[in-house]
Design a protein around this motif. Structure first.
Motif, PDB file in Angstrom:
ATOM      1  N   LYS A 213      34.660  15.527  29.256  1.00 25.70           N
ATOM      2  CA  LYS A 213      35.829  14.643  29.212  1.00 25.70           C
ATOM      3  C   LYS A 213      37.228  15.301  28.104  1.00 25.70           C
ATOM      4  O   LYS A 213      37.501  14.779  27.360  1.00 25.70           O
TER       5      LYS A 213
ATOM      6  N   LYS B 182      29.376   6.552  37.015  1.00 18.82           N
ATOM      7  CA  LYS B 182      29.102   4.844  37.432  1.00 18.82           C
ATOM      8  C   LYS B 182      30.216   3.795  37.140  1.00 18.82           C
ATOM      9  O   LYS B 182      30.893   3.641  37.399  1.00 18.82           O
ATOM     10  N   ASN B 183      30.511   4.658  35.808  1.00 17.90           N
ATOM     11  CA  ASN B 183      31.953   3.901  34.468  1.00 17.90           C
ATOM     12  C   ASN B 183      32.674   4.488  36.035  1.00 17.90           C
ATOM     13  O   ASN B 183      33.682   3.425  35.051  1.00 17.90           O
ATOM     14  N   MET B 184      33.215   5.706  35.447  1.00 12.04           N
ATOM     15  CA  MET B 184      33.888   6.270  36.412  1.00 12.04           C
ATOM     16  C   MET B 184      34.855   5.778  37.534  1.00 12.04           C
ATOM     17  O   MET B 184      35.445   4.875  37.524  1.00 12.04           O
TER      18      MET B 184
ATOM     19  N   LEU C 204      33.376   2.273  38.432  1.00 14.74           N
ATOM     20  CA  LEU C 204      33.718   0.999  38.376  1.00 14.74           C
ATOM     21  C   LEU C 204      35.609   0.508  37.565  1.00 14.74           C
ATOM     22  O   LEU C 204      35.939  -0.749  37.217  1.00 14.74           O
ATOM     23  N   GLY C 205      35.641   1.347  37.520  1.00 16.00           N
ATOM     24  CA  GLY C 205      36.791   1.486  36.786  1.00 16.00           C
ATOM     25  C   GLY C 205      37.206   1.943  35.092  1.00 16.00           C
ATOM     26  O   GLY C 205      38.235   0.599  34.428  1.00 16.00           O
ATOM     27  N   ASN C 206      35.943   2.066  34.488  1.00 12.47           N
ATOM     28  CA  ASN C 206      35.739   1.375  32.763  1.00 12.47           C
ATOM     29  C   ASN C 206      36.524   2.998  32.455  1.00 12.47           C
ATOM     30  O   ASN C 206      36.157   2.563  30.571  1.00 12.47           O
ATOM     31  N   PHE C 207      36.989   3.557  32.904  1.00  8.78           N
ATOM     32  CA  PHE C 207      38.119   4.475  32.279  1.00  8.78           C
ATOM     33  C   PHE C 207      39.370   4.643  32.070  1.00  8.78           C
ATOM     34  O   PHE C 207      39.364   4.316  33.552  1.00  8.78           O
ATOM     35  N   SER C 208      39.866   5.258  32.014  1.00  9.36           N
ATOM     36  CA  SER C 208      41.745   5.274  32.679  1.00  9.36           C
ATOM     37  C   SER C 208      42.133   7.055  32.567  1.00  9.36           C
ATOM     38  O   SER C 208      41.253   8.094  32.667  1.00  9.36           O
TER      39      SER C 208
ATOM     40  N   CYS D  73      38.832   4.151  42.803  1.00  9.11           N
ATOM     41  CA  CYS D  73      39.432   4.136  41.553  1.00  9.11           C
ATOM     42  C   CYS D  73      39.214   5.711  41.176  1.00  9.11           C
ATOM     43  O   CYS D  73      40.354   6.387  40.097  1.00  9.11           O
TER      44      CYS D  73
END
Ligand code: ATP
Ligand code: MG
Length: 545
Positions: free
Chosen positions: A124, A159-161, A163-167, A207
């Motif tokens: 991060k 997984k969240n990366m 799925l587009g859950n981070f900018s 993404c």
């Protein structure tokens, strides 16, 4: 395609021969992996000749694979142009065109495998923090505070990366290697980054996109490449290439080998810098005849065989050096000297009026199309009382050692009579408009200077584009401000005449304009009022430099 056959002397040839000693039944498999972010240039031609040339020589295969991992700068139009240039150069790739993006699913799974093996983590840190934590050549790197997250945490974050859950720019996936490694590239390199950009092949499916380093070795392995050949700047990346393949479950482990990049005098072989020239209106398009792009060289009149010959002569080494432009020019000059028809064109005309000739008199002169090859046939040219010669072939007040036409002096017209100048006519600007001469038959063995000419009955107006180097420095790529080294005389237009015979032979494009140089017809201008000719190369080295 004989000139592809490299002599078996390079270090790569030795590597390949050893490979065959150990793997008798294997097939050599290379690939050419362009980034579809610009047109191909002469440096790529070197890479093409090496990859396709070796495959051909050892009865192997060569893939064409677009390394399309960066959707920001990649366009379909470049893919089309790149394919066209490769085919024009005479290379045919193995089966269908390949794309790294076809492997995105597999590459994603390999990333998960690395996370599960605790060999990758989601970081991060911000971009600039990653940079400063990485250290320098003299200072080891520092571990990221996120390096010790659990495997489960990393799997969820990745997984969240996906799925587009981070900018964009907030998180990335990094390999867990060694922040103290003397090789900076091994200090936890980035494997995946977030880009909310539509990809021209996978559209909006992803993404997150793998980095070049992560995707390249996996793509090579999936395609069963045996020898992954690239330029020397990837030498350090080889460690990462091997590390990735060693740590994922994949059968084929290609080997990477590096050779020196082609650097050519007076030009830039960087697509990024060529784009700077275009955005600053120095040149309009990628196919400008002054550019070392394949499309530019083709428009300029270079043949595919002359480019392959040049690359063949370069060989394959690890020595980085600056290749002289004359070396490329001599390849095309030698070829054109053998193949082109000769013709007399006048680039900067001045009129000759022959006074001792009846004004309706015309004589046909039959001349060889090539002085040493009668098989190329002959052409008829007309001799009459009004001719054009080059402005530079006459001087009113001759400088010392000026051997061409002056008042009172006699010269020989090529393929024709001798000519003596008597008087001139000038316009109100004091410019010579006519030279009055008399003609004679050659009667003695006296040697005269020979000049070219064209009879008024034979002329068709034409525009001639004379090219010089685009830059005034041999190494523009090393300069801070590329744009301050542009040669203002890199393109000069001249307006004169060609012989009508040229347009009788529409299928012939390249000519030697006698005493001037080699030229190619701009095909697009054939049916227009004024035909344009591009100068391919001068007759001799440094002729008009
Ligand atoms: P640029 O820096 O202009 O973007 P690049 O190296 O990124 O060039 P790619 O499209 O990635 O261009 O190159 C495809 C292949 O051609 C690579 O294997 C690369 O090493 C090779 N190549 C590129 N430039 C040269 C060069 N000047 N000499 C030899 N090979 C080259
Ligand atoms: Mg590249």
């Amino acid at each position: 395609m004989q000139n592809l056959k490299n002599k078996n002397t390079s270090f790569i040839h030795k590597i390949i021969e050893n490979f065959f000693k150990k793997n008798k039944k294997k097939t050599l498999h290379t690939r050419f992996p362009p980034d579809p972010n610009g047109y191909l240039h002469i440096g790529h031609a070197k890479s093409l000749c090496i990859n396709f040339g070796l495959a051909q020589q050892y009865h192997g295969k060569c893939n064409l694979r677009f390394d399309d991992t960066n959707p920001n700068i990649q366009h379909n139009k470049y893919i089309t142009k790149i394919k066209k240039d490769i085919l024009w150069l005479g290379f045919k790739w193995n089966k269908k065109t390949k794309y790294s993006s076809t492997y995105f699913n597999k590459i994603y799974k390999y990333a998960i495998e690395l996370i599960k093996k605790n060999l990758a983590y989601v970081d991060k840190l911000k971009k600039h923090e990653i940079r400063s934590y990485r250290g320098t050549l003299t200072k080891p790197g520092t571990n990221s505070p996120y390096r010790n997250q659990t495997i489960e945490e990393n799997l969820l974050l990745f997984k969240n990366m996906m799925l587009g859950n981070f900018s964009e720019g907030t998180v990335c996936l990094r390999a867990k290697i060694n922040m103290q490694s003397p090789c900076i590239i091994m200090r936890d390199p980035i494997l995946y980054r977030i880009k909310f950009v539509k990809h021209n092949k996978t559209k909006k499916k992803w993404c997150i996109y793998p980095t070049y380093d992560f995707a390249h070795c996996i793509s090579d392995a999936i395609e069963n490449i045996t020898h992954s050949l690239c330029t020397l700047e990837f030498q350090d990346n080889q460690k990462l290439y091997n590390w990735i393949l060693k740590n994922i479950t994949i059968i084929n482990h290609p080997k990477q080998y590096e050779y020196s990049r082609l650097n050519l005098e007076y030009c830039t072989l960087s697509k990024r810098k060529i784009k700077i020239l275009i955005t600053n209106n120095i040149i309009k398009k990628w196919d400008d005849p002054r550019l070392p792009t394949i499309a530019g060289l083709r428009k300029r009149g270079y043949t595919a065989s002359s480019i392959r010959n040049f690359c063949h002569k370069l060989g394959i080494t690890k020595q980085n050096n600056l290749i002289q432009m004359s070396s490329l020019e001599s390849c095309i000059r030698k070829e054109l000297n053998i193949t082109t028809y000769r013709t007399m064109s006048i680039l900067e005309p001045i009129k000759i009026v022959i006074c001792n000739m009846y004004h309706k008199f015309q004589e046909k002169i039959n001349v060889l199309n090539h002085p040493k090859n009668s098989q190329l046939g002959t052409q008829n040219i007309i001799f009459s009382n009004i001719l054009y010669i080059e402005k530079t072939d006459f001087q009113e007040k001759p400088k010392k050692k000026y051997y061409r036409l002056t008042l009172g002096k006699t010269i020989k017209l090529k393929y024709s009579y001798i000519l003596t100048a008597h008087s001139i006519k000038k316009n109100h600007n004091n410019k010579i408009t006519k030279i009055f001469c008399t003609f004679h038959k050659v009667q003695n063995n006296k040697k005269y200077s020979i000049i070219h000419w064209i009879s008024i009955q034979d002329t068709i107006p034409a525009e001639f584009r004379i090219y010089n180097y685009l830059f005034t420095t041999k190494t523009p790529s090393t300069k801070k401000n590329l744009l301050s080294h542009i040669n203002p005389e890199s393109k000069i237009k001249k307006f004169g005449f060609i012989n009508k015979n040229i347009i009788k032979n529409l299928e012939i494009y390249r000519y030697q304009f006698e005493r001037i140089g080699y030229f190619i017809t701009d095909k697009k201008t054939y049916n227009k009022k004024k035909i344009i000719f591009h100068q391919i190369v001068t007759l001799k080295e440094n002729w008009n430099k």
